[in-house]
Design an enzyme around this catalytic site. Structure first.
Site, PDB file in Angstrom:
ATOM      1  N   TYR A 163       0.832  -1.203   0.000  1.00 52.81           N
ATOM      2  CA  TYR A 163       0.000   0.000   0.000  1.00 52.81           C
ATOM      3  C   TYR A 163       0.867   1.254   0.000  1.00 52.81           C
ATOM      4  O   TYR A 163       0.658   2.179  -0.786  1.00 52.81           O
ATOM      5  CB  TYR A 163      -0.915  -0.022   1.218  1.00 52.81           C
ATOM      6  CG  TYR A 163      -1.849   1.161   1.305  1.00 52.81           C
ATOM      7  CD1 TYR A 163      -3.013   1.209   0.556  1.00 52.81           C
ATOM      8  CD2 TYR A 163      -1.558   2.236   2.151  1.00 52.81           C
ATOM      9  CE1 TYR A 163      -3.885   2.293   0.630  1.00 52.81           C
ATOM     10  CE2 TYR A 163      -2.417   3.326   2.239  1.00 52.81           C
ATOM     11  CZ  TYR A 163      -3.569   3.342   1.467  1.00 52.81           C
ATOM     12  OH  TYR A 163      -4.407   4.430   1.555  1.00 52.81           O
ATOM     13  N   LYS A 167       1.089   4.136  -3.035  1.00 51.11           N
ATOM     14  CA  LYS A 167       0.730   5.531  -2.801  1.00 51.11           C
ATOM     15  C   LYS A 167       1.915   6.467  -3.041  1.00 51.11           C
ATOM     16  O   LYS A 167       1.726   7.627  -3.459  1.00 51.11           O
ATOM     17  CB  LYS A 167       0.171   5.705  -1.395  1.00 51.11           C
ATOM     18  CG  LYS A 167      -1.178   5.021  -1.188  1.00 51.11           C
ATOM     19  CD  LYS A 167      -2.229   5.538  -2.166  1.00 51.11           C
ATOM     20  CE  LYS A 167      -3.613   4.979  -1.890  1.00 51.11           C
ATOM     21  NZ  LYS A 167      -4.641   5.504  -2.810  1.00 51.11           N
TER      22      LYS A 167
END
Length: 259
Positions: A163, A167
């Site tokens: 994640y 990002k």
């Protein structure tokens, strides 16, 4: 032009991916409240239609729902064609669709890694590329990519390497597109939220009291954010109020990343 007039999106068309609920829905409402017509693009058509109907009824703007898997290029291109046929233009794009994953990296399946990258990063390339071809014809547009403070810092104690990496990639994609498309009249920025209470994060807030306590202790404001608190920043970046802003990373995290 008076300063408040620069925030108006009256008559414009804003597309929000993953807009049926959570942060996307909150930002769609904010854009509608300053006059923008709204496209809710989501994998779940029933939810997207419900949100579009609510926005139309409550805010009085036109609202259009479209089903799309943002990781499939053919579906993305068809979505853009449908929006052009319906509205004739696209002025604002919010790349908001995303998923979360927590787990030990050494135990993570490669297929899970790829899924995170496809939804959180690769889809932004596909959607931005397709929409930019419309904006280039107009010589104007605003693209806002939803990253996370997790793209700036490796927040703890959760283990979320995939994640975080996805990002961080969103931030560099934003900067690169901003530099490439500036001469086409397209501004590209990113919003990097901190801990927000949404449908997606609800399991973490309700099932991990110790972890949530640590999050809040590290957040100067000592509380999570509400989706509606993204509205002001969303309108700013979408509108001419931010006409000299591009390539920026705009955190909205209760101060978490100032430490």
């Amino acid at each position: 032009m008076r300063v408040m007039d620069r925030f108006s999106l009256k008559g414009q068309v804003s597309v929000i991916t993953g807009g049926a609920r959570g942060l996307g829905k909150a930002m769609a409402y904010a854009l509608a409240q300053v006059g923008s017509n709204i496209v809710i693009a989501d994998l779940q058509l029933d939810q997207a239609q419900q949100t579009a109907d609510e926005i139309h009824e409550n805010e009085g703007v036109k609202a259009f729902a479209v089903q799309v898997d943002v990781t499939v290029e053919a579906q993305v291109n068809e979505m853009v064609r449908a929006i052009e046929q319906h509205f004739g233009r696209i002025d604002v794009l919010f790349n908001n669709a995303g998923i979360a994953y927590m787990g030990n990296t050494e135990e993570m399946a490669y297929s899970d890694w790829n899924k995170i990258m496809d939804v959180n990063l690769n889809s932004l390339f596909l959607v931005s590329k397709a929409v930019a071809n419309v904006m280039i014809k107009q010589q104007k547009g605003s693209i806002v990519n939803i990253s996370s403070m997790s793209g700036i810092i490796a927040n703890t104690p959760q283990k979320q390497t995939a994640y975080n990496t996805s990002k961080a990639g969103v931030i560099m994609l934003t900067k690169s597109l901003a530099a490439e498309w500036v001469d086409q009249g397209i501004r590209v920025n990113t919003i990097a939220p901190g801990y927000m209470q949404t449908e997606m994060t609800k399991p973490y807030f309700e099932g991990n009291e110790g972890m949530v306590k640590q999050w809040m202790e590290l957040t100067p404001m000592r509380r999570p954010g509400n989706p509606e608190e993204l509205g002001g920043l969303a309108v700013f970046l979408a509108s001419d109020a931010s006409s000299y802003v591009t390539g920026g990373v705009h955190t909205i995290d209760g101060g978490y990343t100032i430490w």
